[in-house]
Design a protein around this motif. Sequence first.
Motif, PDB file in Angstrom:
ATOM      1  N   GLY A   4     -18.932  36.901 -36.310  1.00  0.00           N
ATOM      2  CA  GLY A   4     -17.986  37.596 -37.180  1.00  0.00           C
ATOM      3  C   GLY A   4     -16.800  38.143 -36.419  1.00  0.00           C
ATOM      4  O   GLY A   4     -15.650  38.028 -36.860  1.00  0.00           O
ATOM      5  N   ALA A   8     -12.779  37.140 -36.654  1.00  0.00           N
ATOM      6  CA  ALA A   8     -11.730  38.146 -36.822  1.00  0.00           C
ATOM      7  C   ALA A   8     -10.670  38.010 -35.734  1.00  0.00           C
ATOM      8  O   ALA A   8      -9.465  38.139 -35.993  1.00  0.00           O
ATOM      9  CB  ALA A   8     -12.331  39.550 -36.800  1.00  0.00           C
ATOM     10  N   SER A 257     -15.161  36.085 -41.371  1.00  0.00           N
ATOM     11  CA  SER A 257     -15.501  37.323 -40.668  1.00  0.00           C
ATOM     12  C   SER A 257     -15.987  38.382 -41.644  1.00  0.00           C
ATOM     13  O   SER A 257     -16.979  39.082 -41.385  1.00  0.00           O
ATOM     14  CB  SER A 257     -14.276  37.826 -39.903  1.00  0.00           C
ATOM     15  OG  SER A 257     -14.520  39.091 -39.334  1.00  0.00           O
TER      16      SER A 257
END
Length: 322
Positions: A4, A8, A257
Amino acid sequence: MAVGVAFALAAGLLWGLVFVAPLMLPDYPAALQAVGRYLAFGLLCLPLAWVDRRQLRGLTRGDWLEALKLAAVGNLLYYTFLASSIQRTGGPLTTMMIGTLPVVIAVAANLRNARRDGRLPWARLVWPLGLMLLGIGMVNHVEMGAVRASDDASLSRYALGAVLAVGAVVCWTWYPLRNADWLRAHPGRSPRAWATAQGLATLPLALLGYLLLWAWMGATGAAFQMPLGPDPLFFVTLMVAVGLLASWLGTLCWNESSQRLPTALAGQLIVFETLAALCYAYLWRGQWPAMLTWGGMAALVLGVLWAVRIKPQPVVAEAHPN
């Protein structure tokens, strides 16, 4: 969690491209860059529209009008302000001001939607907001010094760039709040299909804007070479790259994300965009940031991270005296 965060980071690196593109096209009007980028993005949404065709058929006329408003303000007007500002300030100041968006949006929601979403305690917001303003002030001090030292210094041009950056912040404060209103009012609708609808709404607006800009330049006798400017291949390549990488792939990475990380953590990771944009701006300049600039960047990031950790408190409705 690691995947995740990686998504991002990828989204931030991709979104940062929109801040350096105006520096790469200094001779191109910001409005032309805006319509060019969103023409590319709108065309990319056409195959997505086929995937979401059932959901799109269920949208009403009012829904499409709302998508047009969101596309006009959140896409075209926002990027016109942003590109115009970057071309006048050189990038870092505009990037720092846009970097305050997570907190500015939270403050606006605090004023507008406290009863629905809870209220952020103002006493706790004051300190991170002050830290962010300090960071912006530090970077502004460095950039103002560079403007004064330049042979073609124009403080009025720089000041106009700062005002345009404020306009960009206003546009992108209005957009997520209004977009969230629609999504909350239509909980059964697909967020992906709604994003595609906005992309489709952007396409005719961008095409109309392109034609109007072309006509205006012809009527005023502008020296700019329409329709694609002095470097057509580079312009088209950059617009397609920004439309594909920033508008589409960046959003896809962010959605990936958001599915893996807690919302509070995801909100903090938006700072990757600000840091990437600042790095790109200085790489394009071929300069190393001054120590005061490093301090301003650190103050902004710490202020944003501090502010987004503050939890909203439920608003308790007062009983009627009767």
